[in-house]
Design an enzyme around this catalytic site. Structure first.
Site, PDB file in Angstrom:
ATOM      1  N   HIS A 175      37.657  43.194  -7.380  1.00  0.00           N
ATOM      2  CA  HIS A 175      36.803  43.546  -8.516  1.00  0.00           C
ATOM      3  C   HIS A 175      35.890  44.729  -8.217  1.00  0.00           C
ATOM      4  O   HIS A 175      35.335  45.320  -9.143  1.00  0.00           O
ATOM      5  CB  HIS A 175      35.959  42.331  -8.924  1.00  0.00           C
ATOM      6  N   ASP A 384      30.999  51.804  -8.984  1.00  0.00           N
ATOM      7  CA  ASP A 384      31.267  50.495  -9.555  1.00  0.00           C
ATOM      8  C   ASP A 384      32.765  50.312  -9.722  1.00  0.00           C
ATOM      9  O   ASP A 384      33.478  51.269 -10.039  1.00  0.00           O
ATOM     10  CB  ASP A 384      30.590  50.345 -10.921  1.00  0.00           C
TER      11      ASP A 384
END
Length: 531
Positions: A175, A384
């Site tokens: 992730h 991110d």
């Protein structure tokens, strides 16, 4: 020592892939109080649906400590859903979780070598805990289960499962970002971590860039090679490496945002703004989110935009605390509070607080309503994996008067949401200029950009993401070996143990059957938290 005959063995071919039970593994597994308890996010909803459709097991850390060694898994059943969790010792929490996972893997994967703790002791704990979880999970598995492992806490677990005789299809999804070899190679036990990926059948990343970085890592480290298409080989084992960008439940979130307009939180916020425009940022407290740079850019925007200052534009930054036990996070918390005070002291007035900075966790519904009333959404992380706040902000907007998304080029979402205003978050002047452009943007342009963004979200929902990954994981492929004499030698040296391995596998299959009869393995559910 690795059991080579198992590591190089092709995955078992089992018919009826769509009906096979799904086993999901995550670091944290907070138990629900009842089967009707609401899920915390779209990912939980999607995986819960997949688990219920197939039957499933959700396994991971309980989030608690225990000095019992080895700890026994705990089972919780709520209606048709069952959770299996295990405690960790205080030492393992400190070394595996706070140590290697969050002070080595997390900073290095987010390109912060300066914050990495390169402790070999913590690295050893990381593999020790993964082996412990693998041994517990292996006892719960059926021969035809499909296993889906989530995130950086459990990279090596598949390799330990293979050593125990597991030939199930195993997939892994990261992730967070994966850096290139010049950064990733700083990890302690780097070679061992890279080779651990070779035990999976499918490895998923958020973006093509992350997948490309992984390819570069295995090649430069001489850990494997990139084959045709999405295929790689590590230690002679073939695996699919692809980008699976995660989405949200777009329509459900839009519906929640519409309903939240009438909530008390939104009504109170609107009343307090007294007609002023709102800019919003929502991030967990983390140095990867670029919060100091964002506050500085907002301050610069006000100083350079007399109209915005005159109209008293307000920024709401919601930043729940996290990992307060880690020194870097405690220091960041202090620095942000000081910066917020500086901005308000410099620009504020007796009846206007330019920056509202809160460390409070808010409900998903309240956030949806706040996104909807915000004229600008600031999503400007320094790095991110994806950042679903960007997608949620877009989904929450009113079609007849949508807000504008200002998005970091270093968020995975920027690869998809190209109609946002893309910025370099390190460039304060550029970000401030983008805020000013968003603030002055005409309605028609806002609508055009929003419609383009919504088309992207609708084309790849969280349910699409789940289906695409499981479809890839459900396909059976023969593992082809590299034309490498070292691999051939390893297979020859392992040949003597093949009959013993077959015997062990038969005994393991009998154990799985006994567990089924005893009711140990039952359908479960999955909920993934950011941790």
């Amino acid at each position: 020592m690795d059991h080579l005959e198992l590591l190089y063995k092709p995955s078992a071919i089992v018919s009826g892939g769509l009906n096979r039970r799904l086993v999901v593994v995550s670091n944290r597994v907070p138990l629900a109080s009842s089967s009707a308890a609401p899920a915390a996010g779209g990912l939980a909803v999607a995986l819960k649906a997949a688990l219920k459709a197939r039957g499933g097991l959700w396994f991971g850390w309980s989030g608690k400590s225990s000095e019992v060694n080895p700890p026994a898994p705990q089972w919780g059943t709520f209606g048709s859903l069952t959770y299996a969790v295990s405690d960790l010792s205080r030492r393992d929490i400190e070394q595996y979780y706070h140590g290697f996972a969050n002070r080595a893997l997390w900073p290095i994967c987010h390109y912060r070598l300066d914050l990495a703790d390169l402790s070999e002791c913590n690295a050893a704990a990381y593999f020790r805990v993964n082996e412990q979880f693998a041994r517990q999970l292996h006892k719960m598995l059926r021969q035809d289960d499909i296993i889906w492992v989530h995130d950086y806490h459990f990279i090596p677990i598949a390799r330990f499962l293979r050593e125990l005789g597991c030939v199930n299809r195993i997939g892994f999804f990261l992730h967070i970002p994966w850096p290139g070899p010049e950064v990733a190679s700083a990890l302690p036990s780097y070679q061992r971590i890279l080779r651990s990926f070779g035990a999976y059948d499918v490895v998923g990343f958020q973006t093509e860039t992350d997948a490309g970085n992984f390819h570069d890592c295995i090649v430069s480290a001489n850990a494997g090679r990139v084959a045709s298409g999405d295929w790689c080989e590590i230690d002679g084992r073939r695996m699919q490496v692809s980008a699976f960008p995660i989405g949200i439940d777009t329509e459900a979130f839009a519906k929640e945002a519409r309903a939240a307009e009438k909530s008390m939180t939104v009504k109170r916020t609107l009343a307090s703004l007294e007609g002023r425009d709102l800019i919003i940022g929502v991030d967990r407290l983390d140095y990867s989110k670029g919060l100091k740079q964002r506050i500085e850019a907002f301050c610069t925007f006000l100083e350079r935009s007399p109209q915005a200052e005159r109209e008293r534009v307000t920024m709401l930054q919601i930043t729940p605390k996290s990992r307060s036990e880690v020194p870097e996070y405690a220091r960041l918390q202090r620095e942000l509070a000081e910066e917020a005070g500086r901005v308000n002291g410099k620009l504020g007035d007796v009846d206007w607080t330019p920056l509202r900075y809160i460390n409070k966790t808010m409900s998903r519904s309240a956030l949806a309503g706040l996104y909807r009333i915000a004229r600008i959404g600031l999503v400007t992380p320094l790095r991110d994996g994806m950042n679903l706040v960007a997608k949620e902000y877009v989904a929450a907007q009113a079609p007849d008067n949508p807000g504008v998304l200002v998005l970091s080029q270093f968020a995975g979402a920027a690869h998809e949401l190209k109609s946002a205003l893309i910025v370099n978050p390190y460039d304060i002047e550029e970000t401030a200029a983008a805020i000013a452009r968003a603030y002055a943007m005409p309605l028609e342009e806002r609508k055009d950009r929003w419609n383009a963004l919504m088309a992207v979200l609708r084309a790849n929902s969280i349910h699409d993401w789940t289906a695409h990954f499981l479809q890839a994981l459900g396909k059976e492929h023969e593992a082809k070996e590299i034309d490498n004499p070292l691999i051939a030698d390893a297979r020859l040296s392992a040949a003597a143990g093949l009959s013993r391995t077959a015997s062990n596998s038969a005994r393991l299959g009998g154990l799985a059957a006994l567990c089924d009869v005893a009711g140990v393995v039952v359908p479960g559910a999955y909920f993934l938290t950011k941790s």
